[in-house]
Write a protein that holds these residues in place. Structure first.
Motif: not given
Length: 317
Positions: A299-305
């Motif tokens: 889910p950290r990908q959501v934060e990065a994007v």
């Protein structure tokens, strides 16, 4: 970036490790997207695969979110009874308060048709259009038989949800201009010239039918490397390998050597700044929305994007 183009995020429904932490991964993604600067939360359909069933998932994400638009990219009507599908989607539109957009397509896997006993001969745009027409009649309250009451519930959105057609082909675009509200395309190799030509063709086809301007959406796979100032993402150089691993799992109906040959040029693998620049180029083409497809379930990908999307109003790097 102007307020014109939106960026959607796809749930990691096709990832092999999706179920390792139960439904918590999907819920975490849905809530993070809903809290972020995204225009939509997307999820697609397969049958002979280990992804969640699409209409069941629609009910869950309706409960997990409150503001973001929900987009099926795409559901395949030929795999369903069209009246029951219309009822399920209208129920989803009710549960999410009218936030549903329905992306439809013929699907790319004959095995999905065979798994549910559907006729592979119906894997055609003509059959897709017929089923969408049935769905729209149900949404309009027309009775499919001489039943006492119509098939409900009625959708929140008048006339039913917006319907986008999943396509990359000119012939399909011309046909869809008669009945769809726009495109839910995909670009494998980020060929922006090809996307631009498809968008131009869609505008012309919709104008010829006297139907105004179509909604233009496209999508691509992505993996992020850390930016020069750090951040979330795979270790340096691993983004392309992440895309490759995902394609090996998702494109399981293709020979592995063919997938391996495609992997170096399929999707996006780069830094957050490079992703921002790529999204600006799609906006320049007139895209209304770009749907990003993750290649890992963290889910950290959501934060990065989300940081990328929030910063798109800044100068190009």
């Amino acid at each position: 970036m102007s307020q014109g183009m939106q960026v959607g995020m796809t749930l990691p429904v096709m990832e092999p490790d999706l179920w390792e932490h139960g439904a918590g991964t999907l819920e975490a993604w849905a809530r993070a997207v809903d809290d972020g600067p995204f225009g939509s939360l997307c999820f697609g359909e397969r049958v002979a695969f280990d992804n969640p069933e699409t209409l069941t998932l629609l009910g869950a994400v309706s409960a997990w979110t409150t503001g973001v638009r929900l987009v099926t990219t795409v559901v395949v009507p030929q795999l369903h009874d069209p009246v029951l599908l219309a009822k399920a989607l209208a129920t989803g539109d009710r549960l999410c308060g009218g936030r549903l957009t329905v992306g439809v397509g013929v699907g790319g896997r004959e095995e999905d048709y065979r798994a549910v006993g559907a006729d592979p001969a119906t894997q055609r745009i003509r059959d897709l259009a017929d089923r969408v027409a049935t769905m729209r009649r149900v949404w309009a309250g027309e009775r499919p038989t001489d039943s006492v009451r119509p098939v409900g519930p009625p959708p929140v959105q008048d006339g039913g949800p917006e319907v986008l057609v999943g396509t990359m082909g000119p012939r399909t675009v011309h046909d869809a201009a008669r009945w769809a509200d726009g495109l839910a395309g995909v670009t494998l190799d980020l060929d922006l010239d090809a996307v631009g030509r498809l968008f131009d063709l869609a505008r012309e086809a919709w104008a010829e039918q006297g139907r105004g301007r179509p909604r233009l959406a496209t999508s691509f796979w992505f993996a992020l490397e850390p930016s020069d100032r750090g951040g979330d993402g795979p270790p340096d150089g691993a983004a392309r390998a992440q895309v490759h691993r995902h394609l090996r799992h998702y494109m399981n109906w293709l020979p592995a050597d063919l997938v391996d040959a495609m992997a170096p040029t399929t999707g996006f693998a780069g830094t957050p700044q490079q992703l921002a620049d790529t999204l600006r180029r799609f906006e320049d083409l007139g895209a209304d929305e770009v749907h990003l497809i993750p290649t890992a379930s963290d889910p950290r990908q959501v934060e990065a994007v989300a940081e990328v999307v929030a910063g798109l109003a800044g100068p190009v790097g």
